[in-house]
Scaffold this motif. Sequence first.
Motif, PDB file in Angstrom:
ATOM      1  N   ALA A   1      15.910  18.458 -15.921  1.00 53.76           N
ATOM      2  CA  ALA A   1      16.951  17.603 -16.502  1.00 53.76           C
ATOM      3  C   ALA A   1      17.904  18.402 -17.394  1.00 53.76           C
ATOM      4  O   ALA A   1      19.101  18.094 -17.465  1.00 53.76           O
ATOM      5  N   ARG A   2      17.385  19.429 -18.053  1.00 53.85           N
ATOM      6  CA  ARG A   2      18.248  20.262 -18.910  1.00 53.85           C
ATOM      7  C   ARG A   2      19.147  21.171 -18.082  1.00 53.85           C
ATOM      8  O   ARG A   2      20.235  21.549 -18.536  1.00 53.85           O
ATOM      9  N   GLN A   3      18.721  21.553 -16.881  1.00 56.32           N
ATOM     10  CA  GLN A   3      19.499  22.458 -16.046  1.00 56.32           C
ATOM     11  C   GLN A   3      20.456  21.711 -15.118  1.00 56.32           C
ATOM     12  O   GLN A   3      21.476  22.264 -14.715  1.00 56.32           O
TER      13      GLN A   3
ATOM     14  N   SER B   1      22.396  14.113 -11.588  1.00 58.11           N
ATOM     15  CA  SER B   1      21.672  14.862 -10.546  1.00 58.11           C
ATOM     16  C   SER B   1      20.883  13.915  -9.647  1.00 58.11           C
ATOM     17  O   SER B   1      20.286  12.940 -10.109  1.00 58.11           O
ATOM     18  N   CYS B   2      20.889  14.219  -8.340  1.00 57.77           N
ATOM     19  CA  CYS B   2      20.309  13.296  -7.358  1.00 57.77           C
ATOM     20  C   CYS B   2      18.828  13.536  -7.088  1.00 57.77           C
ATOM     21  O   CYS B   2      18.251  12.880  -6.226  1.00 57.77           O
TER      22      CYS B   2
ATOM     23  N   LEU C   1      17.004  25.911  -4.753  1.00 50.57           N
ATOM     24  CA  LEU C   1      18.435  25.620  -4.691  1.00 50.57           C
ATOM     25  C   LEU C   1      19.020  25.615  -6.100  1.00 50.57           C
ATOM     26  O   LEU C   1      18.370  25.143  -7.041  1.00 50.57           O
ATOM     27  N   PRO C   2      20.236  26.100  -6.288  1.00 49.57           N
ATOM     28  CA  PRO C   2      20.848  26.103  -7.621  1.00 49.57           C
ATOM     29  C   PRO C   2      21.125  24.677  -8.097  1.00 49.57           C
ATOM     30  O   PRO C   2      21.286  23.761  -7.280  1.00 49.57           O
ATOM     31  N   PRO C   3      21.179  24.460  -9.419  1.00 50.23           N
ATOM     32  CA  PRO C   3      21.411  23.106  -9.953  1.00 50.23           C
ATOM     33  C   PRO C   3      22.671  22.443  -9.395  1.00 50.23           C
ATOM     34  O   PRO C   3      22.693  21.221  -9.199  1.00 50.23           O
ATOM     35  N   SER C   4      23.727  23.223  -9.122  1.00 52.32           N
ATOM     36  CA  SER C   4      24.982  22.639  -8.633  1.00 52.32           C
ATOM     37  C   SER C   4      24.808  21.938  -7.291  1.00 52.32           C
ATOM     38  O   SER C   4      25.605  21.054  -6.933  1.00 52.32           O
TER      39      SER C   4
END
Length: 382
Positions: A264-266, A271-272, A305-308
């Motif tokens: 959640a911090r990243q 976020s899905c 996978l990256p946060p984006s």
Amino acid sequence: QEAAGTAPSLSPEQQPDSPHRRALESFCEEHLRGPARDAALTCQAVRELVDNLLHACHMISLATFLPRLEPCIGVGSAFEGWGHGGEATAYRVLVRLKPPPGHCFRLRPGPGAELPARPGHVRVKLQCMCRREQLLGDVLCFRHRSSEQLRRHQRPGLLHILCTNSYLDVEKTARWLQLFVQHAWDVIAEQQNCQLAVLPSSRSCQLQLTYDSGRTVRVEMVPGVQQDELGVFVGSREAEGDLSSTTWLESCALHELLFFRWVARQAPQGSCHLTCLQLLTYLLGDSVLSPAHLKTATMHLLTLLPPSEWCPQHLAERLRDILHYLHRCLEERQLHHFLVGNARVPGELALPAAFQAARPLNLLQRLAREPQAQALRQLTQL
């Protein structure tokens, strides 16, 4: 296409206003988001009520030599943010025990036991209280006073009430916690908007809350012990087979909760990843697969996978990624436990050394040929 200076093409569900995306958004809004908001509010209400109970327990136990109860920690899908709520949901809270004055806990994991739910025992040892006895005079030293002196001048201690052969007894601890909660409820009941019933349970404290609206909520208070670099050993039954009354089981629930907090911090706003889990477990139904399999696959992908890539507009792609990942795992009969022997676990989780050094644990290693084929069919339907 980017190298050629043209815009990359978008799949149908990536289009800003595609029918696929509108249908998915409509489904989530109708079936998931309302219940998820209700579950979040229930989590908050459960935490507040249990902490009120524990505070009353603390006040009642001040003059005793029984364990101190630390504030609760909610664990499991509801508190991780992807539960659905509803009547069938059991809200689990971890209640860690601290030794009373003059006592200490020593965790002893079983030799050669398999992670992540290895059994262990909690040895209760006495500490010298002579200095406190001399300075304050409010206690007698458990180690250096005779049993006759202690019996005549001091209340019974932890060893006499909750232990079997110097080991903390899960069943005795559960019965004591149930009784304690009932006494605490008598203290705080007038300030609450529900009725409380303590349900039969041999290794935890099961509560049923009935609100004025008629809604019922089930809560499981799980006693646990934590020490230094070792994990949290809990009393509830989390492994198959018969367990002795002095056997506690190491639990990953707290570290899994910490992982979702780390994500959640990243993660980007909205976020899905939680919606993915809510949707897939909602649709799963009765299957060879379990929510734990879906959760494990999602946790692995959250570090791959990256946060984006978890932005809300990528929901359909991430759903497909999770299903493809799990499909490959089923074909290979190999899905590793996220916290055991995984070098990609974030260091912020402060995993016990045994988890970091262990060989990866395959959650599908016992999957027979027919259940494997059945699980693949069910995954295709999902």
